[in-house]
Design a protein around this motif. Sequence first.
Motif, PDB file in Angstrom:
ATOM      1  N   UNK A  34       0.866  -1.303  -0.019  1.00 50.21           N
ATOM      2  CA  UNK A  34      -0.114   0.210  -0.074  1.00 50.21           C
ATOM      3  C   UNK A  34       0.830   1.359  -0.096  1.00 50.21           C
ATOM      4  N   UNK A  35       1.932   1.098  -0.575  1.00 50.09           N
ATOM      5  CA  UNK A  35       3.038   2.325  -0.761  1.00 50.09           C
ATOM      6  C   UNK A  35       2.530   3.325  -1.339  1.00 50.09           C
ATOM      7  N   UNK A  49      -2.683  -9.854   1.499  1.00 46.66           N
ATOM      8  CA  UNK A  49      -1.332  -9.724   2.432  1.00 46.66           C
ATOM      9  C   UNK A  49      -0.815  -8.505   1.948  1.00 46.66           C
ATOM     10  N   UNK A  50      -0.845  -7.603   3.232  1.00 47.47           N
ATOM     11  CA  UNK A  50      -0.281  -6.361   3.287  1.00 47.47           C
ATOM     12  C   UNK A  50       1.334  -6.407   3.526  1.00 47.47           C
ATOM     13  N   UNK A  51       2.079  -6.596   2.542  1.00 49.57           N
ATOM     14  CA  UNK A  51       3.445  -6.975   2.664  1.00 49.57           C
ATOM     15  C   UNK A  51       4.246  -6.368   1.580  1.00 49.57           C
ATOM     16  N   UNK A  52       5.317  -6.082   1.961  1.00 51.38           N
ATOM     17  CA  UNK A  52       6.559  -5.505   0.794  1.00 51.38           C
ATOM     18  C   UNK A  52       7.119  -6.690   0.602  1.00 51.38           C
ATOM     19  N   UNK A  58       7.706 -13.218   2.496  1.00 52.27           N
ATOM     20  CA  UNK A  58       6.956 -13.561   1.208  1.00 52.27           C
ATOM     21  C   UNK A  58       7.033 -15.117   0.864  1.00 52.27           C
ATOM     22  N   UNK A  59       8.163 -15.608   1.233  1.00 48.79           N
ATOM     23  CA  UNK A  59       8.605 -17.055   0.830  1.00 48.79           C
ATOM     24  C   UNK A  59       7.269 -17.800   1.666  1.00 48.79           C
ATOM     25  N   UNK A  75       5.506  -1.955  -7.864  1.00 49.93           N
ATOM     26  CA  UNK A  75       6.728  -1.414  -8.681  1.00 49.93           C
ATOM     27  C   UNK A  75       6.607   0.136  -8.199  1.00 49.93           C
ATOM     28  N   UNK A  76       7.868   0.532  -7.947  1.00 53.65           N
ATOM     29  CA  UNK A  76       8.196   1.692  -7.569  1.00 53.65           C
ATOM     30  C   UNK A  76       8.178   2.621  -8.862  1.00 53.65           C
TER      31      UNK A  76
END
Length: 99
Positions: A34-35, A49-52, A58-59, A75-76
């Motif tokens: 959510x960045x 899943x709120x995750x970077x 992530x694994x 993506x950035x």
Amino acid sequence: MAKVLITGGAGFIASNVADKMIELGHSVVIVDDLSSGFEYNINPKAKFYKMDIRDPKLKEVFAKEKPDYVCHHAAQMDVRKSVEDPMFDADVNIKAVCM
Ligand SMILES: NC(=O)c1ccc[n+]([C@@H]2O[C@H](COP(=O)([O-])OP(=O)(O)OC[C@H]3O[C@@H](n4cnc5c(N)ncnc54)[C@H](O)[C@@H]3O)[C@@H](O)[C@H]2O)c1
């Protein structure tokens, strides 16, 4: 029907991809920090899943969900930010995918 893990599914492109896949009857799992995306973009039928994507955990998501396919859109993508901080850009857009 397939299980598809979509990264960046709270963002513009991937939230539309997720909606279409769900409409077609596929099972969708979304990973997004959510960045720059928004929770309201996430289809309520998707598992979220709120995750970077750089998070080593992530694994564990992959091990639990066992997706048939991955559709990678996280993506950035702010060009100004990539010029100001190219290492951050590379970290998200290149390194994360190689982990
Ligand atoms: N928008 C366009 O017109 C367009 C055109 C061609 C290609 N693309 C590409 O499609 C992709 C998505 O673009 P968009 O317009 O949907 O952008 P967006 O910013 O709306 O979506 C990107 C999503 O990725 C998430 N994200 C960013 N960094 C993350 C991280 N480290 N971990 C987890 N989630 C993270 C954000 O929260 C956001 O929801 C990008 O690769 C972009 O270059 C976009």
